[in-house]
Design an enzyme around this catalytic site. Structure first.
Site, PDB file in Angstrom:
ATOM      1  N   GLU A   1       0.929  -1.133  -0.119  1.00 21.50           N
ATOM      2  CA  GLU A   1      -0.119   0.106  -0.163  1.00 21.50           C
ATOM      3  C   GLU A   1       0.770   1.161   0.014  1.00 21.50           C
ATOM      4  OE1 GLU A   1      -2.651   0.385   3.019  1.00 21.50           O
ATOM      5  OE2 GLU A   1      -3.973   2.028   2.246  1.00 21.50           O
TER       6      GLU A   1
ATOM      7  N   HIS B   1      -8.815  -5.058  12.805  1.00 22.84           N
ATOM      8  CA  HIS B   1      -9.149  -5.262  11.487  1.00 22.84           C
ATOM      9  C   HIS B   1     -10.798  -5.843  11.344  1.00 22.84           C
ATOM     10  CE1 HIS B   1      -9.602  -5.650   6.877  1.00 22.84           C
ATOM     11  NE2 HIS B   1      -8.709  -6.425   6.854  1.00 22.84           N
TER      12      HIS B   1
ATOM     13  N   PHE C   1      -8.498  -9.694   0.710  1.00 19.72           N
ATOM     14  CA  PHE C   1      -8.047 -11.236   0.278  1.00 19.72           C
ATOM     15  C   PHE C   1      -8.666 -11.375  -1.013  1.00 19.72           C
ATOM     16  CE2 PHE C   1      -7.330 -12.644   4.923  1.00 19.72           C
ATOM     17  CZ  PHE C   1      -5.720 -12.739   4.861  1.00 19.72           C
TER      18      PHE C   1
END
Lengths: 262, 389
Positions: B293, B317, B376
Site C-alpha cells: 500500500e 481489522h 483477500f
C-alpha cells in the site's frame, strides 16, 4: 435502458459445456439429474453433477488447483471460454460474479473437528492444541464467498472494477445489473459477468433440507462477456426454466440465464 | 436542475472502541484502543489469544444482528430518512459461521440457517429502514463494505434511487477463524502485549488483529437531502475499484492494483492528488499489505506529503465492516478538522515512507479524504469523500 451486447458466453453445466448443445438439450427436455454419490440419504437422492470439468489450459500453475473451491473449478473454464479471443485491455475489463452459499469445506475440517470434540461438545482447549494441528491452513481462504472472483481474476488476468454479489437467486441479477452499469458508464470497456454455484456436497444438502428445499441440487457456472453496442441484453425465461429443470437448482446461476442471446 | 452529488446524512457504528459514532470518534482521538484478551471463548492453548471485540455479548449470527441493529439504528435516526421505494440497501458481509454443534445435526430450523447467510444483514437492514428499493449484498472480504458504498454511489448517481443505506458488518472473533487465520500466518502473535499488536506501517509489525464491528451510512442525492431539510455531513465524490490478479493472500509488491483503485477514485471525483488532504490507509499491520500500500500511495501521490494514518492500530481489522467504518471516520475527520494518528506506529518502516500521522491527532482541514480497503482475493476499493458544502 442500458445498451450492452453479449459478445461471448462460456458455461459448464451437467448437460454439457458447449452452448448450442446445452440449449438444445435443455429445450428437448433432457435431464442430467441422477442419483448422486454421497447424497443417497436425502429424500430425492438425485443431483445435477458436472463430470470434471477439465482444468487443462485454464490454470497458470497446476499447483493452484489445490486452492480452488468447487464453484471456482466450474467457473474457470466457463470464464475462459467467454474470454477466448478477447484482445482488449485487461485493466479495463470488469468482473462481476454472483455466488450461492458460502463454499463448504468439503470435509477438510472434519479431522480437526473430530479432534476437538469431547463428549459431543466443542472443547476449546483441544481446538487450540491437537485440533489446530489438523486444521487445513488454506481452509479459511477456500471458504470465502469471493474466491470465485479471485481465482477467475488471477487465472485470467482480469484487473478492472469488480465485485461479488451473494444472497440467493437474485445475486445473479445484481451482478448482471452491476456489469451493465460498468459498461454503460464507461467504467469498464468490457465486463465479464457470471455466476458459479455448487450445492451437491453433503453440507450444502443438509442446509437445503433445513431450509425446506426439496428440489434436487445442482452445480453450474456461466459467464458472459459484455460490451457496449451489439445485441441488447434480454432475458429468456423459457431457457431459464428449461435449464433449471434439466440440471437442478443452482441458486444464483438460474438468474444468469437471462443473458443468453436468443 | 437536479443535483445528483452524493451526500452523507447519517452515520452509525459499533466498533471495539465503543457503541456509537461519536463514542468511537472521541475514543480514537483520545488514543484509546479496543484490543484485548479474547472474551468470546476460552482461548487457552490458542496461538493467538487476543482480538478487538465489540463491547456486546453474544456470538455468531445473533451478534452480527445486534451490531447491525445498533449501527444502522444510529445512522437512520441521525438521517431522519423515511423508507419507501426510492430507498435502497447495499451491505458488505460474509456468511456467519455455523456453530460446530450443528455438524451432522439435522434438527436445526430454517430460520437459524437463513440467519447465517451473507445476505441476512441485508434483509435485516431492509426491514429496519423499510427500504423498498433495490437491495444487494456484496462479499469481497475486506473490501466488502467499501464496495457497498461504491455501489450505492453509482445507483444514486444514475437516478435508480434517491437514497441508499450502505454499510457492512463482521464478527470473526470465534475459534475456527482464530485458528484458521493464525495458521495462514496473517495474525499478530503478540500475546504478551496485545494493545501494541496492531501497528500499521511499523517496522516491527507482525500481522493483523481480528476485529468485530459494523458501520452504516445513509447516502442521498444532494437535491433529495436538501429538499427534506437533512443535515449534510460530508459528500461522497468518487469510487475506484480494481483487481490485483496476483495471488489469493498477497498483494503485488509494487501495489499496482491498489494504485489503480486510487487513481480511479480520483478520476471519478474529478480531483487531482494535490486536492486530497488525508488518506485513511487500509494499513492492516501485515508486512506485505503495508509495504504494497505504501508503494501504491507513493506511485499515485508522488512526493506530495499527504497525511496518512491507519485506524486499525486502535481497533484492529473489522474485515467486511472496515470499509464503511473507516469511511465514517473520514466523515468525522472532514467535519471536525482532526486527523487521527496511527496508533502504535513507534518506528516507521523505512520501506513505508509516507507522511504518517503519529502520536496525537493532527489539526487540519483536509477538504477531501481518501479511504482504502483491500481484500483477500485481490479486490481493491477506494472511496473519496469531501467536506460538507
Amino acid at each position: 435502458m442500458t445498451r450492452a451486447g453479449v459478445l461471448a458466453v462460456g458455461l459448464v453445466t451437467p448437460i454439457g459445456e458447449d452452448l448450442p448443445a446445452v440449449l438444445g438439450r435443455a429445450r428437448a427436455g433432457e435431464t442430467a439429474l441422477r442419483p448422486a454419490p454421497g447424497l443417497q440419504d436425502l429424500p430425492d437422492g438425485r443431483a445435477g453433477v458436472v463430470e470434471g470439468p477439465s482444468l487443462v489450459g485454464w490454470l497458470r500453475r497446476k499447483k493452484d488447483a489445490r486452492l480452488l473451491p468447487r464453484a471456482a473449478e466450474l467457473a474457470l473454464p466457463a470464464a475462459g471460454r467467454a474470454l477466448l479471443g478477447f484482445a482488449g485491455d485487461f485493466e479495463e475489463l470488469g468482473l462481476c460474479v454472483a455466488v450461492g452459499r458460502e463454499p463448504p469445506d468439503e470435509g477438510e475440517a472434519e479431522a480437526s473437528l473430530a479432534a476437538i470434540a469431547r463428549d459431543g461438545q466443542l472443547d476449546y482447549e483441544l481446538l487450540g492444541g491437537p485440533g489446530r494441528a489438523l486444521y487445513p491452513p488454506l481452509l479459511p481462504l477456500r471458504t470465502l464467498p469471493n474466491m470465485v472472483l479471485a481465482h477467475v481474476a488471477i487465472q485470467h488476468g482480469i484487473r478492472g472494477e469488480n465485485g461479488t454479489w451473494a444472497g440467493g437467486a437474485e445475486a445473479g441479477l445484481q451482478a448482471l445489473r452491476a456489469a451493465l452499469r460498468l459498461v454503460d458508464e464507461g467504467r469498464a470497456a468490457y465486463c465479464l459477468v457470471g455466476a458459479a454455484s455448487s450445492e451437491v456436497d453433503l453440507a450444502s444438502a443438509r442446509d437445503r433440507l433445513r431450509l425446506g428445499r426439496t428440489f434436487p441440487p445442482g452445480e453450474a457456472a456461466i459467464f458472459a462477456l459484455i460490451g457496449r453496442g451489439g445485441r441488447p441484453v434480454r432475458p429468456d425465461a423459457a431457457v431459464t426454466a428449461a435449464m433449471r429443470a434439466a440440471i437442478g437448482d443452482c441458486g444464483p446461476v438460474e438468474g444468469m440465464y437471462g443473458v443468453l442471446p436468443g | 436542475m437536479t443535483d445528483r452529488r452524493i451526500v452523507v446524512t447519517g452515520i452509525g457504528v459499533v466498533t471495539p472502541l465503543g457503541i456509537g459514532a461519536e463514542t468511537t470518534w472521541q475514543a480514537l482521538l483520545a488514543g484509546e484502543q479496543g484490543v484485548g484478551p479474547i472474551r468470546r471463548f476460552d482461548p487457552a492453548g490458542f496461538p493467538v489469544r487476543f482480538a478487538a471485540e465489540a463491547p456486546l455479548p453474544g456470538s455468531g449470527a445473533s451478534l452480527k444482528a445486534r451490531l447491525v441493529e445498533l449501527a444502522l439504528g444510529e445512522a437512520l435516526e441521525q438521517s431522519g430518512i423515511r423508507g419507501g421505494p426510492r430507498l435502497g440497501v447495499c451491505v458488505g458481509s460474509e456468511a456467519a459461521r455455523p456453530p460446530i454443534e450443528w455438524l451432522g445435526n439435522a434438527d436445526v430450523n430454517a430460520d437459524d440457517v437463513a440467519a447465517l447467510a451473507p445476505d441476512a444483514p441485508t434483509r435485516q437492514a431492509v426491514a429496519m429502514a423499510r427500504a423498498g428499493g433495490p437491495r444487494s449484498t456484496v462479499s469481497t472480504a475486506c473490501t466488502s463494505s467499501s464496495q457497498a458504498i461504491g455501489e450505492a454511489l453509482l445507483r444514486i448517481r444514475r437516478g435508480e434511487v434517491d437514497a441508499m443505506i450502505a454499510g457492512g458488518v463482521d464478527a470473526l472473533s470465534e475459534p475456527l477463524m482464530v485458528v484458521g487465520f493464525s495458521k495462514l500466518g496473517a495474525l499478530s502473535t503478540r500475546n504478551e502485549d496485545p494493545t501494541r499488536a496492531s501497528r500499521p506501517f511499523d517496522l516491527h509489525r507482525d500481522g493483523f488483529v481480528l476485529g468485530e464491528g459494523a458501520g452504516f451510512l445513509v447516502l442521498e442525492a444532494a437535491d433529495h437531502a436538501i429538499a427534506r431539510g437533512a443535515k449534510v455531513l460530508a459528500t461522497i465524490d468518487g469510487w475506484g475499484c480494481s483487481c490485483n490478479a496476483w495471488r489469493i493472500t498477497d498483494s503485488p509488491p509494487d501495489g499496482r492494483g491498489a494504485a489503480q483503485a486510487m487513481r480511479a477514485a480520483l478520476a471519478d471525483a474529478g480531483l487531482t492528488p494535490a486536492q486530497v488532504g488525508y488518506i485513511n490507509a487500509h494499513g492492516t499491520s501485515t508486512p506485505q499489505n503495508d509495504l504494497s500500500e505504501s508503494r501504491a500511495i507513493r506511485s499515485v501521490f508522488g512526493a506530495l506529503p499527504v497525511p496518512v494514518s491507519s485506524t486499525k492500530g486502535h481497533m484492529g481489522h473489522l474485515v467486511a465492516a472496515c470499509g464503511a467504518v473507516e469511511a465514517i471516520l473520514c466523515v468525522q475527520a472532514l467535519r471536525d478538522g482532526w486527523l487521527p494518528p496511527t496508533r502504535n506506529l513507534e518506528e516507521p518502516d523505512p520501506e513505508c515512507d509516507l507522511a504518517h500521522i503519529r502520536g496525537t491527532p493532527a489539526r487540519m482541514r483536509a477538504g477531501h479524504a481518501l479511504t482504502n480497503a483491500f481484500g483477500f482475493g485481490g479486490s481493491n476499493g477506494s472511496v473519496l469523500l469531501g467536506e460538507a458544502p
